[in-house]
Motif scaffolding. Structure first.
Motif, short mmCIF file in Angstrom:
data_model
loop_
_atom_site.label_atom_id
_atom_site.label_comp_id
_atom_site.label_asym_id
_atom_site.label_seq_id
_atom_site.Cartn_x
_atom_site.Cartn_y
_atom_site.Cartn_z
N ASP A 87 0.87 -1.20 0.07
CA ASP A 87 0.19 -0.15 -0.26
C ASP A 87 0.80 1.20 0.28
OD1 ASP A 87 -2.18 1.93 0.54
OD2 ASP A 87 -2.10 1.26 2.31
N LYS A 88 0.20 1.55 -0.51
CA LYS A 88 1.66 3.51 -1.18
C LYS A 88 1.39 4.56 0.02
CE LYS A 88 0.16 4.22 -5.21
NZ LYS A 88 -0.35 3.95 -6.17
N GLY A 89 -0.38 4.02 1.04
CA GLY A 89 -0.48 5.08 1.74
C GLY A 89 -0.41 6.76 0.92
N VAL A 90 -0.11 7.33 1.84
CA VAL A 90 0.23 8.77 1.75
C VAL A 90 0.96 9.31 0.37
CG1 VAL A 90 -0.40 10.13 3.77
CG2 VAL A 90 2.22 9.71 2.76
N TYR A 91 1.91 8.35 -0.21
CA TYR A 91 2.62 8.29 -0.90
C TYR A 91 2.46 8.80 -2.91
CZ TYR A 91 6.76 8.22 1.97
OH TYR A 91 7.32 7.96 3.14
N PRO A 92 2.69 9.08 -2.99
CA PRO A 92 2.05 9.43 -4.98
C PRO A 92 2.35 8.19 -5.93
CG PRO A 92 3.85 10.97 -4.99
CD PRO A 92 2.93 10.75 -3.28
N TYR A 93 3.56 7.67 -4.91
CA TYR A 93 4.30 6.48 -5.60
C TYR A 93 4.90 6.19 -4.91
CZ TYR A 93 3.18 9.06 -10.62
OH TYR A 93 2.49 9.32 -11.05
N TYR A 94 5.11 4.26 -5.43
CA TYR A 94 5.86 3.87 -4.48
C TYR A 94 7.35 3.56 -4.76
CZ TYR A 94 2.41 0.15 -3.81
OH TYR A 94 0.99 -0.43 -3.94
N MET A 95 7.73 4.61 -5.32
CA MET A 95 9.38 4.76 -5.50
C MET A 95 9.80 6.17 -4.59
SD MET A 95 11.80 6.08 -8.58
CE MET A 95 14.06 6.70 -7.98
N LEU A 96 9.12 6.79 -4.21
CA LEU A 96 9.38 7.59 -3.30
C LEU A 96 9.11 7.31 -1.98
CD1 LEU A 96 9.88 10.90 -3.10
CD2 LEU A 96 7.28 11.56 -2.45
N LYS A 97 8.00 5.86 -1.83
CA LYS A 97 8.04 5.27 -0.69
C LYS A 97 9.22 4.71 -0.36
CE LYS A 97 4.83 1.96 2.07
NZ LYS A 97 5.33 0.69 1.24
N GLU A 98 9.65 3.59 -1.65
CA GLU A 98 10.82 3.08 -1.07
C GLU A 98 11.74 3.78 -1.19
OE1 GLU A 98 9.97 0.94 -4.58
OE2 GLU A 98 8.04 0.18 -2.97
N VAL A 99 12.27 4.69 -1.02
CA VAL A 99 13.39 5.45 -1.12
C VAL A 99 13.50 6.57 0.39
CG1 VAL A 99 14.61 8.25 -1.79
CG2 VAL A 99 13.75 6.87 -3.46
N ASP A 100 12.01 6.33 0.29
CA ASP A 100 11.76 7.26 1.95
C ASP A 100 12.15 5.85 3.55
OD1 ASP A 100 11.40 9.59 1.35
OD2 ASP A 100 9.25 9.86 2.27
N GLU A 101 11.89 5.16 2.97
CA GLU A 101 12.03 3.54 3.91
C GLU A 101 13.96 3.08 4.35
OE1 GLU A 101 7.94 1.57 2.81
OE2 GLU A 101 9.78 0.72 1.96
N GLN A 102 14.82 3.49 3.29
CA GLN A 102 15.77 3.35 3.57
C GLN A 102 16.90 3.59 4.74
OE1 GLN A 102 18.09 3.72 -0.44
NE2 GLN A 102 16.65 5.35 -0.45
#
Ligand code: M6R
Length: 353
Positions: free
Chosen positions: A1-16
């Protein structure tokens, strides 16, 4: 689930930063000792006379960074190979090779082909992957998890940094580094978050340097050259801006003829030994009209650099340097109105050869 993110990529960058902490907790105990790595893996590395890292795409690029850790800390010569090449053009091997496969999905067909060949020849192997219980983790002698959580965007981000971290931990465990790696990784996680929290800077950089541009370059030396090829893949893969990443010293051997007025040249500058040379190369492209966008580390920064990275141990700088590149790729793609998570012609995992 992308949650508040427009794209998975941004979420995944943020999770690092979280992934960095998770890996540290998993592989180090409270007394800074290694845990959750089968001693037989350490033994296999120590008794090998040469290590062969085999992978594709971004995982291959993580191997280019990991090579430095294995060579520096274990003293083992380490080769990094593209699986689709190794599969049909196997180089002459050493007497006691040990193979390390890097993969997010654990299903990349090119890497599976190499693993099959390696098993047939009776050599030892380890797969470091994000998806455990995948073909590559099941079929290798050993497996270690990346613990990055599901990576959905086609452009790989957190799997790359996780691979570099696990390579560092493994090389540290098998070698004689005097680095307090657990402590250094804790710093990395903090500084990753600092960069991630400044993401608007990279939106501005992406829009001003890349709008209406058809080509771009990433340059650097040493570990920065390794990050440059990954940075270039990230940008071209999703924004379709044709981007070359390469060792800065190679400019004068050909590529500099491509520089025109306004050509964006992203220069990565985090390695003390070669910083002076890279400054010279930046001056060369600037003199030919390039728009040099310099991403430097604190100790090597000069006035006018586009972004100054916080500082961690120089060997671990790729974990930070890649984040601006990921975000520049993200925002350049967004600026072009393209689907960040699903670039044309590409699948998340490439299960055909
Ligand atoms: O699942 P794997 O890590 O084995 O995949 C390897 C490449 O296909 C993959 O890294 C690809 O290059 C990414 N799309 C790059 O962002």
């Amino acid at each position: 689930d992308k949650g508040v993110y427009p794209y998975y990529m941004l979420k995944e960058v943020d999770e690092q930063a979280i992934v960095a902490r998770t890996l540290s907790q998993h592989y180090f105990d409270d007394d800074n000792q290694i845990q959750n790595i089968d001693p037989a893996i350490i033994e296999a590395i120590q008794s090998a006379d040469r290590l062969y890292i085999v992978a594709a795409g971004t995982s291959y690029h993580a191997g280019l960074v990991g090579k430095r850790y294995f060579e520096q800390w274990t003293g083992k010569p380490t080769e990094v190979h593209i699986s689709s090449e190794f599969a049909y053009d196997q180089p002459l091997l050493s007497d006691k090779p040990f193979f390390i496969f890097l993969s997010q999905s654990g299903e990349t067909a090119d890497s599976r082909e190499v693993l099959d060949n390696v098993i047939k020849q009776g050599f030892g192997s380890l797969t470091i992957a994000n998806v455990m219980n995948s073909t590559l983790t099941r079929e290798a002698d050993f497996a270690l998890p990346l613990l990055a959580g599901p990576e959905i965007a086609v452009a790989s981000t957190k799997a790359y940094t996780a691979q570099i971290i696990v390579e560092a931990i493994l090389a540290h465990a098998a070698g004689n580094s005097t680095l307090d790696l657990k402590h250094e990784l804790a710093k990395v996680a903090v500084e990753m978050q600092v960069i991630i929290d400044q993401k608007e800077v990279f939106k501005t950089i992406a829009e001003s340097a890349l709008r209406d541009r058809r080509s771009a370059f990433y340059i650097g030396r040493g570990l920065d050259a390794a990050v440059a090829v990954e940075a270039a893949l990230k940008l071209k893969e999703i924004s379709y801006v044709q981007t070359e990443g390469f060792a800065a010293g190679e400019l004068k051997h050909g590529t500099i003829s491509l520089i025109e007025e306004g050509t964006p040249v992203f220069a990565l500058l985090t390695q003390t030994k070669t910083a002076g040379l890279v400054r010279g190369e930046i001056a060369q492209v600037t003199a030919r009209g390039a728009n040099a966008v310099i991403i430097s580390s604190k100790a090597l920064a000069k006035a006018g650099d586009a972004y100054v990275l916080p500082e961690v141990n120089e060997l671990l700088m790729p974990l930070l340097t890649v984040i601006p590149a990921q975000l520049i790729a993200y925002y350049a793609t967004l600026d072009r109105g393209l689907d960040v998570d699903r670039p044309r012609n590409l699948a998340k995992s490439v299960t055909v050869q």
